[in-house]
Design a protein around this motif. Structure first.
Motif, short mmCIF file in Angstrom:
data_model
loop_
_atom_site.label_atom_id
_atom_site.label_comp_id
_atom_site.label_asym_id
_atom_site.label_seq_id
_atom_site.Cartn_x
_atom_site.Cartn_y
_atom_site.Cartn_z
N PHE A 23 -18.97 -31.45 -36.96
CA PHE A 23 -20.13 -31.59 -37.86
C PHE A 23 -20.69 -33.00 -37.70
CE2 PHE A 23 -18.49 -34.22 -41.40
CZ PHE A 23 -17.11 -34.16 -41.14
N THR A 69 -22.39 -36.65 -38.90
CA THR A 69 -22.59 -37.53 -40.05
C THR A 69 -23.86 -38.34 -39.76
OG1 THR A 69 -21.75 -39.78 -40.29
CG2 THR A 69 -20.21 -38.17 -39.51
N GLU A 116 -14.48 -30.66 -37.33
CA GLU A 116 -14.66 -30.04 -38.64
C GLU A 116 -13.41 -29.25 -39.03
OE1 GLU A 116 -18.17 -27.52 -39.11
OE2 GLU A 116 -17.13 -26.49 -40.74
N ASP A 174 -10.86 -26.98 -41.23
CA ASP A 174 -10.97 -25.79 -42.07
C ASP A 174 -9.54 -25.36 -42.46
OD1 ASP A 174 -11.92 -23.58 -43.39
OD2 ASP A 174 -13.22 -22.91 -41.76
N TRP A 196 -17.88 -40.02 -51.32
CA TRP A 196 -18.59 -40.82 -50.32
C TRP A 196 -19.10 -42.16 -50.85
CZ3 TRP A 196 -22.90 -41.31 -53.07
CH2 TRP A 196 -23.27 -40.25 -53.91
N LYS A 253 -8.55 -35.57 -47.36
CA LYS A 253 -9.83 -35.05 -46.87
C LYS A 253 -10.96 -35.96 -47.33
CE LYS A 253 -13.07 -32.44 -48.23
NZ LYS A 253 -14.22 -33.19 -47.65
N GLU A 280 -17.57 -35.26 -46.46
CA GLU A 280 -18.28 -34.91 -45.21
C GLU A 280 -19.41 -35.89 -44.88
OE1 GLU A 280 -17.86 -33.11 -47.92
OE2 GLU A 280 -19.57 -31.80 -48.39
N GLN A 281 -19.94 -36.57 -45.93
CA GLN A 281 -21.03 -37.52 -45.69
C GLN A 281 -20.53 -38.80 -45.03
OE1 GLN A 281 -20.22 -36.12 -48.56
NE2 GLN A 281 -21.98 -35.08 -49.45
N PRO A 287 -17.05 -39.74 -43.27
CA PRO A 287 -15.65 -39.64 -42.84
C PRO A 287 -15.17 -40.82 -41.98
CG PRO A 287 -17.05 -38.29 -41.44
CD PRO A 287 -17.96 -38.93 -42.45
N PRO A 314 -11.01 -34.35 -41.78
CA PRO A 314 -12.39 -34.33 -42.24
C PRO A 314 -12.93 -32.90 -42.27
CG PRO A 314 -12.26 -35.27 -40.02
CD PRO A 314 -10.86 -34.91 -40.42
N GLY A 315 -13.92 -32.66 -43.10
CA GLY A 315 -14.50 -31.32 -43.19
C GLY A 315 -15.25 -31.17 -44.48
N TYR A 316 -15.81 -29.99 -44.67
CA TYR A 316 -16.62 -29.73 -45.88
C TYR A 316 -15.74 -29.37 -47.07
CZ TYR A 316 -20.66 -29.85 -42.80
OH TYR A 316 -21.62 -30.26 -41.91
#
Ligand code: NAI
Ligand code: MG
Length: 501
Positions: A39, A41, A55, A57, A175, A199, A202-203, A205, A229-231
């Motif tokens: 993903f 940034t 990303e 999961d 963030w 974690k 996401e904005q 990382p 990192p990830g959503y």
């Protein structure tokens, strides 16, 4: 509104770090995501893509939790002495200090905050937090307890408590202070002997990934700290719900805090939460005007208002209302806005387009309900996510902008007559994170501090943080306290041992 000039040159190590395709840290190895997905940034000053990041999961969270479990149960971590653990944490602090400039540049690029602020606050506070917690590693003690059991007359007991690490910990961070929030979370967990899956937001990382490299360099064994990192809806949710995670620590929105609680219910993992705020900042007529005005401006504009404890509701005694509001507005108008890396920048962009939209939505709502901007009140420019520092008057306690967390450089000012009128207004919030009191009458200030329903009350100062000072919220601002000795309670279980003699 002045615009800042020339940009700081990036350290070569920072340029190459940013250009790299980033992996995640699992079991001491930098790995791609199981799905192969990445993903982007963004640089919030321009809206351009900054880096591509693996990303994480569910599958990656599973791998990371497995590594953290192994490191906790059988790995070298559990066999280290507290002193050895403390030394590793201290070494990490030294490495953060050594890399202050690089970490500050990364933070400024990824989050948008001024480089000068990241240099002076984010990086040194992170190093200091690890040092403070390193000292605790050797001081996590139980007690001996005299017993008086009525149904075993004549028997003597030797009873004591042990403080043991809670186990595998999931940590989900926001963030606004990416590196510092990682430190607040990791420091006490490591001091207590836990292992971690972290974690980052996401904005932002990148600084956590750099920290991952320092964690390796410091010599923490593989699997002790895993960084995925990830959503939030995917990696974050999987971590919060994971059946083999013993505790989840979260900082972010109150809305997601409630989801974390639900997710944690499955295995009843322990939960600590640092959530939103709508903190009252109260200026009495007997306050030192100059410092109260500067303090009220700093309370809301520091970090562009993206602080859970931002002094976003300014209550001013009516006699000096105009003077204080005018002073804060003048300061707002003087703030130099620009990209975080430009020299002279005092306020950068908000972190993301989503936050820009959210904050501008609140400005619209305020206007529609009759609030008036005496400074700012709108977005700045078309490029990047800049919002002008804003002071709103003609506001009242029923307005959405006075009730809800805006998380931007927007303060609402409301006059009051006396402490009796003020107190219910100040406490009229679902939040209870922080508050400020400005007065030269120290009796009045402490009396009010005792009645404010907030986890932190600052008197004649604001936004003062120290690794030794506990921080956390009343009401819907959260559960538990981070920093200080209280943070150890989040990461330990108490075991009672009772022996018949
Ligand atoms: P958020 O609460 O969605 O994000 C914070 C962290 O939680 C991020 O790491 C995110 O990936 C993760 N997350 C999101 N949804 C999740 C889920 N379902 N399960 C597990 N983890 C999840 O905050 P967001 O959307 O970035 O900002 C929205 C608002 O939240 C802001 O406007 C502000 O009011 C508040 N906020 C408060 C912060 C604080 O320091 N207390 C920090 C950041 C935001
Ligand atoms: Mg969100």
């Amino acid at each position: 509104m002045a615009t800042a000039a020339s940009a700081t040159n990036l350290e070569p190590s920072v340029s190459s770090f940013v250009e790299r395709k980033h992996k995640m840290l699992i079991d001491g190895k930098w790995t791609e995501s199981a799905s192969g997905k990445t993903f982007p940034t963004f640089n919030p000053a321009t809206g351009d893509v900054l880096s591509e990041v693996a990303e994480g999961d569910r599958e990656d969270i599973n791998r990371a939790v497995k590594a953290a479990r192994a490191a906790f149960e059988s790995g070298p971590w559990s066999k280290l002495t507290p002193s050895e653990r403390g030394r590793l944490i201290w070494k990490l602090a030294d490495l953060i200090e050594k890399h202050t400039e690089e970490l500050a540049q990364i933070e400024s690029l990824d989050n948008g905050k001024p480089l000068t602020v990241a240099r002076a606050a984010d990086a040194p506070l992170a190093a200091d937090l690890f040092r403070y917690m390193a000292g605790w590693a050797t001081k996590i003690e139980g007690t001996t307890i005299p017993l008086s059991v009525p149904y075993t007359p004549g028997t003597q007991y030797f009873a004591y408590t042990l403080r043991e690490p809670v186990g595998v910990v999931g940590q989900i961070i926001p963030w606004n202070f990416p590196l510092l929030m990682a430190a607040w979370k990791l420091g006490p967990a490591l001091a207590c002997g836990c292992t971690v899956v972290l974690k980052p937001a996401e904005q932002t990382p990148l600084s956590a990934l750099w920290l991952g490299e320092l964690i390796e360099e410091a010599g923490l064994p593989a699997g002790v700290v895993n960084i995925v990192p990830g959503y939030g809806e995917t990696a974050g949710a999987a971590l919060a719900a994971h059946p083999d995670v013993d505790k989840v620590a979260f900082t972010g929105s109150t809305e997601v805090g409630k989801l974390i609680l639900q997710a944690a219910a499955g295995n009843l993992k322990k939960v600590s939460l640092e959530l939103g705020g709508k903190s009252p900042n109260v200026v009495f007529a007997d306050a030192d005007r100059k410092s109260a005005i500067a303090g009220a401006a700093g309370a809301i504009f520091f970090n562009h208002g993206q602080c859970c404890c931002a002094g976003s509701r300014l209550y001013v005694e009516d006699k000096i209302f105009d003077e204080v509001v005018d002073g804060v507005a003048q300061r707002a108008n003087r703030i130099r806005m620009g990209p975080g890396l430009e020299t002279g920048t005092q306020m950068g962009p908000l972190v993301s387009e989503e936050q820009l939209r959210r904050v501008c939505g609140y400005l619209e709502s305020g206007k529609a309900q009759g609030a008036k901007a005496v400074a700012g009140g709108e977005r700045m420019g078309e490029k990047g996510y800049f919002v002008k520092p804003t002071v709103l008057v003609n506001t009242n306690d029923k307005m959405k902008i006075v009730q809800e967390e805006i998380f931007g450089p927007v303060v609402t000012a409301i006059p009051f007559r006396d402490p009796e009128e003020l107190l219910p207004k100040a406490n009229d919030s679902v939040y209870g994170l922080a508050a400020g009191v400005w007065s030269s009458d120290i009796k009045k200030a402490h009396a009010l501090a005792s009645k404010l329903r907030a986890g932190t009350v600052w008197i004649n100062c604001y936004n003062i943080f120290d690794a030794a000072l506990p921080f956390g919220g009343y009401k819907q601002s959260g559960w538990g306290r981070e920093m200080g000795r209280q943070a150890l309670e989040l990461y330990t279980e108490t075991k009672a041992v009772c022996a018949a003699l």
